[in-house]
Enzyme design. Structure first.
Site, PDB file in Angstrom:
ATOM      1  N   GLU A   2     -11.099  -7.552  -6.279  1.00  0.00           N
ATOM      2  CA  GLU A   2     -10.894  -8.535  -5.207  1.00  0.00           C
ATOM      3  C   GLU A   2     -12.170  -8.930  -4.461  1.00  0.00           C
ATOM      4  O   GLU A   2     -12.209  -8.886  -3.235  1.00  0.00           O
ATOM      5  CB  GLU A   2      -9.879  -7.989  -4.189  1.00  0.00           C
ATOM      6  CG  GLU A   2      -8.527  -7.736  -4.795  1.00  0.00           C
ATOM      7  CD  GLU A   2      -7.545  -7.123  -3.807  1.00  0.00           C
ATOM      8  OE1 GLU A   2      -6.391  -7.576  -3.797  1.00  0.00           O
ATOM      9  OE2 GLU A   2      -7.905  -6.197  -3.071  1.00  0.00           O
TER      10      GLU A   2
HETATM   11  C1  TNX Z   1      -4.397  -4.797  -4.118  1.00  0.00           C
HETATM   12  S1  TNX Z   1      -4.985  -2.860  -6.238  1.00  0.00           S
HETATM   13  C2  TNX Z   1      -5.522  -4.052  -3.849  1.00  0.00           C
HETATM   14  C3  TNX Z   1      -5.561  -3.203  -2.644  1.00  0.00           C
HETATM   15  C4  TNX Z   1      -4.323  -3.346  -1.817  1.00  0.00           C
HETATM   16  C5  TNX Z   1      -3.118  -3.391  -2.723  1.00  0.00           C
HETATM   17  C6  TNX Z   1      -1.821  -3.420  -1.989  1.00  0.00           C
HETATM   18  C7  TNX Z   1      -6.352  -3.275  -5.894  1.00  0.00           C
HETATM   19  C8  TNX Z   1      -7.343  -2.968  -6.886  1.00  0.00           C
HETATM   20  N1  TNX Z   1      -6.556  -3.919  -4.734  1.00  0.00           N
HETATM   21  O1  TNX Z   1      -6.709  -3.495  -1.890  1.00  0.00           O
HETATM   22  O2  TNX Z   1      -4.236  -2.256  -0.956  1.00  0.00           O
HETATM   23  O3  TNX Z   1      -3.222  -4.535  -3.530  1.00  0.00           O
HETATM   24  O4  TNX Z   1      -0.741  -3.335  -2.865  1.00  0.00           O
END
Ligand code: TNX
Length: 493
Positions: A305
């Site tokens: 992300e």
């Molecule tokens: C996605 S999973 C994210 C997290 C969040 C999560 C909540 C991932 C690699 N990144 O930063 O906490 O979704 O479900």
């Protein structure tokens, strides 16, 4: 029906001579004969089952002069290494055989971890605290990487809670506890070369006081886990999810100004800058210290992300983090976005978000030798709400009822991925909405058992109704362990 989760490779039940049902061996007490370094963790399983242990003959002078009370009725439980243990076709180092006969209980395994697996299987078979069905179990896992990814940043969960989670994952024969230790809201581990990071430990979602693991806490935790054959994998999430770091070190930001503390739950807004001269030394210090402090083989370097960085810069971060981890003799693991960088053979990628447009990239990474840990959000994210009405959890990946966490096939998650590129399976629990141990466990149970079975059991044994019945039968043991669970209507509790 035997209440075993995950379901073993082969189960041979005995019936008694008069055919009135399953025959049982009474277990008023057990006399342990185990390798010395396993005695304590095996005894812990028996204690959890309510079966007294009357003294362990470890062969090292531990015999007492006076036979302890109950010794006369004690049933022998012998555990010994034997390369012939386990299912005939298995060469898994975790393979084991558990034999319960009228003469006693015997576990054999190729390696110590299998002996503890056998003791865990025995613990699940003892549902009345006093007897066990006559049975032979030959067992071995499908995948080596069977884990749980646990966010201790969004809400702080300290050493006691983490140890309880080690016990839980161990009960389902999982081997990896991946700790998400750094994020926008907080920094949860002491980095000896960067002691200032502690300033970012006292914050979490919604504000309020939080904490972090000292290096002594971290060492003790790893020892606790290792005794139970669970490896801790630490994660430093970069180059996004870094607001805790930029809150402490203004030098890491574009304008040189430290960012404000953050206690919300948005993602994707924070980042590092590759060409900033403060960046590489920071990565080298943090990854270097984490690698030195970590007993296990892996260091997770995040990569998820990063919404405000172009591909070229992101790829440089992947390359650098991967090289630093390797220079310290560890194996790197990234979230799936790592496939946008130059991933090398042996690097692990953790799949989480169903994104069809990335599949070609994943297949290409696998062709160059990367391996995948499967954590698909719509099946394995145990922070998703069970249903729209569920009071806890998020729902960006949908609602994950027990059946959803059970009914999926790891080798079919990414179209075109060679099945041999799947290293294993990890459940994940993010803690934006979870503040107490009971809330956490009510999201993990019963779904963690489902993901553990996906990771361990042969796909041809998959049977949701049978799994749901075994789940109901396992619940009294969860109650006696003090583990909260969600009473989903998909189980007849
Ligand atoms: C996605 S999973 C994210 C997290 C969040 C999560 C909540 C991932 C690699 N990144 O930063 O906490 O979704 O479900």
């Amino acid at each position: 029906m035997l209440p075993l989760i995950p379901w073993p490779t082969e189960v041979i039940e005995a019936t008694d001579a008069s055919d009135r049902g399953a025959a049982r061996l009474p277990l008023p007490a057990v006399q342990l004969d185990a390798p010395a370094d396993l005695t304590a963790v095996v005894a812990e399983q028996l204690a959890a089952a309510g079966v007294p242990v009357v003294g362990a003959s470890t062969g090292a002078g531990a015999e007492t002069a006076e036979p302890p009370a109950g010794a006369a009725d004690a049933v022998p439980f012998a555990l010994r290494l034997d390369p012939d243990a386990g299912p005939a076709a298995s060469d898994s180092p975790e393979r084991y055989t558990l034999r319960v006969t009228e003469a006693g209980v015997e576990a054999t395994a190729a390696a110590p971890v299998g002996l503890l697996h056998a003791a865990r299987t025995l613990r699940q078979l003892v549902t009345d605290g006093a007897s066990v069905p006559l049975v032979v179990v030959h067992d071995a896992p499908r995948y080596a990487w069977r884990g749980l990814s646990f966010d201790v940043v969004r809400h702080w969960f300290g050493p006691d809670d983490i140890r309880a989670v080690v016990d839980l994952v161990g009960a389902f024969k999982l081997r990896v506890l991946h700790l998400h230790l750094t994020d926008d809201q907080g920094w949860r581990i002491e980095i000896p070369s960067r002691p200032e990071l502690e300033k970012a430990s006292d914050n979490q979602v919604g504000g309020g006081s939080a904490g972090h693991l000292t290096s002594a806490d971290y060492a003790a935790l790893q020892e606790y886990a290792a005794a139970r054959f669970v490896t801790i994998v630490p994660e430093f999430d970069m180059p996004g999810h870094v607001n805790a770091a930029t809150h402490v070190y203004g030098a890491l930001t574009a304008d040189g100004l430290a960012t404000d503390a953050y206690d919300g739950i948005e993602v994707g807004f924070s980042r590092l800058w590759f060409d900033n001269p403060a960046t590489e030394p920071f990565l080298r210090d943090v990854i270097g210290d984490l690698a030195r402090m970590t007993h296990g083989e892996w260091v997770h370097v995040g990569g998820d992300e990063v919404l405000t960085m172009d591909h070229a810069e992101f790829a440089r971060f992947v390359d650098l983090a991967q090289r630093i981890v390797r220079e310290h003799g560890k194996t790197p693991i990234f979230w799936q976005e790592g496939a946008r960088g130059p991933v090398e053979a042996g690097t692990l990628l953790q799949y989480w978000e169903p994104k069809g447009e990335e599949f070609d990239r994943f297949v290409a990474a696998a062709e160059s030798g990367a391996r995948f840990v499967m954590s698909p959000g719509n099946h394995a994210y145990l922070d998703m709400k069970y249903t729209p009405e569920h009071p806890l959890g998020l729902e960006w990946a949908g609602h994950v009822e027990l059946r959803d966490s059970y009914a999926w096939e790891p080798s079919a998650v990414i179209d075109g991925l060679p099945p041999a590129a799947v290293e294993g399976v990890s459940a994940a629990v993010w803690t934006e909405t979870l503040t107490t141990r009971d809330e956490l466990f009510s999201m993990l149970l019963p779904r963690l058992g489902a993901v553990a079975e996906v990771a361990w059991s042969a796909p041809e044994h998959k049977d949701f109704d049978g799994f749901a019945a075994r789940t109901a039968a396992a619940a009294p043991a969860w109650r006696s362990a003090g583990w909260a669970f969600h009473q989903t209507p998909q189980v007849a509790w």
